[in-house]
Write a protein that holds these residues in place. Structure first.
Motif, mmCIF file in Angstrom:
data_model
loop_
_atom_site.group_PDB
_atom_site.id
_atom_site.type_symbol
_atom_site.label_atom_id
_atom_site.label_comp_id
_atom_site.label_asym_id
_atom_site.label_seq_id
_atom_site.Cartn_x
_atom_site.Cartn_y
_atom_site.Cartn_z
ATOM 1 N N LEU A 146 -14.891 4.506 -20.687
ATOM 2 C CA LEU A 146 -15.722 3.330 -20.417
ATOM 3 C C LEU A 146 -14.929 2.235 -19.704
ATOM 4 O O LEU A 146 -15.425 1.593 -18.777
ATOM 5 C CB LEU A 146 -16.298 2.795 -21.727
ATOM 6 N N ALA A 147 -13.684 2.038 -20.123
ATOM 7 C CA ALA A 147 -12.850 1.008 -19.507
ATOM 8 C C ALA A 147 -12.524 1.343 -18.055
ATOM 9 O O ALA A 147 -12.340 0.445 -17.223
ATOM 10 C CB ALA A 147 -11.567 0.824 -20.304
ATOM 11 N N ALA A 148 -12.456 2.630 -17.726
ATOM 12 C CA ALA A 148 -12.025 3.046 -16.393
ATOM 13 C C ALA A 148 -13.085 2.833 -15.317
ATOM 14 O O ALA A 148 -12.760 2.828 -14.126
ATOM 15 C CB ALA A 148 -11.616 4.519 -16.420
ATOM 16 N N ARG A 155 -2.804 4.003 -16.272
ATOM 17 C CA ARG A 155 -1.448 4.347 -16.717
ATOM 18 C C ARG A 155 -1.196 5.802 -16.331
ATOM 19 O O ARG A 155 -1.939 6.696 -16.730
ATOM 20 C CB ARG A 155 -1.304 4.165 -18.227
ATOM 21 N N ASN A 156 -0.124 6.044 -15.559
ATOM 22 C CA ASN A 156 0.123 7.407 -15.102
ATOM 23 C C ASN A 156 0.894 8.217 -16.146
ATOM 24 O O ASN A 156 1.195 7.738 -17.243
ATOM 25 C CB ASN A 156 0.831 7.410 -13.739
ATOM 26 N N ARG A 157 1.235 9.436 -15.780
ATOM 27 C CA ARG A 157 1.881 10.344 -16.735
ATOM 28 C C ARG A 157 3.304 9.921 -17.081
ATOM 29 O O ARG A 157 3.873 10.400 -18.054
ATOM 30 C CB ARG A 157 1.874 11.772 -16.181
ATOM 31 N N GLU A 161 2.117 1.444 -15.323
ATOM 32 C CA GLU A 161 0.847 0.846 -14.923
ATOM 33 C C GLU A 161 0.788 0.819 -13.401
ATOM 34 O O GLU A 161 1.578 0.140 -12.744
ATOM 35 C CB GLU A 161 0.719 -0.570 -15.487
ATOM 36 N N VAL A 162 -0.152 1.570 -12.838
ATOM 37 C CA VAL A 162 -0.237 1.709 -11.386
ATOM 38 C C VAL A 162 -1.688 1.513 -10.941
ATOM 39 O O VAL A 162 -2.529 1.081 -11.714
ATOM 40 C CB VAL A 162 0.313 3.076 -10.937
ATOM 41 N N ARG A 163 -1.974 1.841 -9.677
ATOM 42 C CA ARG A 163 -3.256 1.509 -9.067
ATOM 43 C C ARG A 163 -3.827 2.712 -8.330
ATOM 44 O O ARG A 163 -3.101 3.470 -7.686
ATOM 45 C CB ARG A 163 -3.024 0.359 -8.075
ATOM 46 N N ALA A 164 -5.133 2.900 -8.443
ATOM 47 C CA ALA A 164 -5.817 3.950 -7.695
ATOM 48 C C ALA A 164 -6.482 3.362 -6.453
ATOM 49 O O ALA A 164 -6.603 2.142 -6.316
ATOM 50 C CB ALA A 164 -6.864 4.625 -8.580
#
Length: 237
Positions: A146-148, A155-157, A161-164
């Motif tokens: 829901l947050a996405a 948060r990547n593997r 904390e990164v960006r799409a």
């Protein structure tokens, strides 16, 4: 999958056997750069992480002299390509798995486009900002799903904390820098939840079937639209 897609785009744009000038921005351990050098191209890899550069140099040192002579490694930031190279110096520019670490990617993209010769190919691999809820949802993390929906942050593997990036936004950006979108693929449609250390299928034909399914989904709507990653290819006009 990305290697196959890059090769498909190269084969469709350049004469067979042409030795291309390739720039791999954020080359990491040099996997793509070394693969293309083995294929006969003149490759320059640029990377800022010293540990990754060391791994790439070690791998290159183990190659025959002819391949070593076709690959150059530059320590630097992808946003500073204009410091190291002249405009129009490359036929192919790769930027895979980099944009998610850049908060404002427009300047980086414009710099990459300037590196391309007329008709050159720009290959971008990014996290799909239109499908961030998929991984959490398929894993049963409903709050995370829901947050996405309302963000391009994740948060990547590695725990960072990164960006799409959204395909529509990048399509507009590519048009704005003179390298409009020519083709795009989805990557990791069915396998995004697989662990990094998951064993490959061992049954007869199982791996081939997995790759065939991923390849087909990666070029077929609606599947490619919800892939974990997007591979976008622009061409310098």
């Amino acid at each position: 999958m990305v290697s196959r897609q890059v090769d498909e785009q190269i084969a469709g744009r350049f004469p067979v056997g042409q030795r291309l000038r390739v720039l791999d921005v954020g080359m990491g351990q040099g996997t793509q750069a070394l693969r293309l050098a083995r294929a006969g191209h003149a490759v320059t890899g640029i990377e800022r992480e010293s540990k990754l550069i060391a791994v790439a140099r070690e791998a290159l040192a183990a190659e025959p002299e002819g391949i070593r002579g076709r690959m150059r490694i530059v320590e630097g930031d992808g946003r500073d390509t204009g410091v190291h190279f002249l405009p129009g110096s490359f036929d192919v520019v790769l930027c895979h798995g980099v944009l998610m670490y850049v908060e404002e990617p427009d300047a980086l993209l414009a710099g990459l486009a300037r590196m391309l010769a007329q008709g050159g190919l720009l290959s971008l691999l990014v996290r799909n900002g239109d499908a961030l809820a998929m991984r959490a949802g398929l894993a049963g993390d409903w709050a995370g799903a829901l947050a996405a929906f309302d963000t391009t942050a994740y948060r990547n593997r590695l725990g960072l904390e990164v960006r799409a990036d959204r395909r529509g936004t990048l399509t507009d950006a590519l048009a704005g820098i003179g390298a409009p979108l020519h083709a795009w693929y989805g990557v990791r449609v069915f396998t995004d939840l697989a662990a990094d250390d998951a064993a490959l299928p061992e049954g007869d034909g199982d791996l081939d079937a997995l790759l065939a399914a991923e390849e087909r989904a990666g070029r077929t709507d609606p599947y490619r639209q919800v892939a974990a990653l997007l591979h976008l290819c622009g061409v310098r006009g």
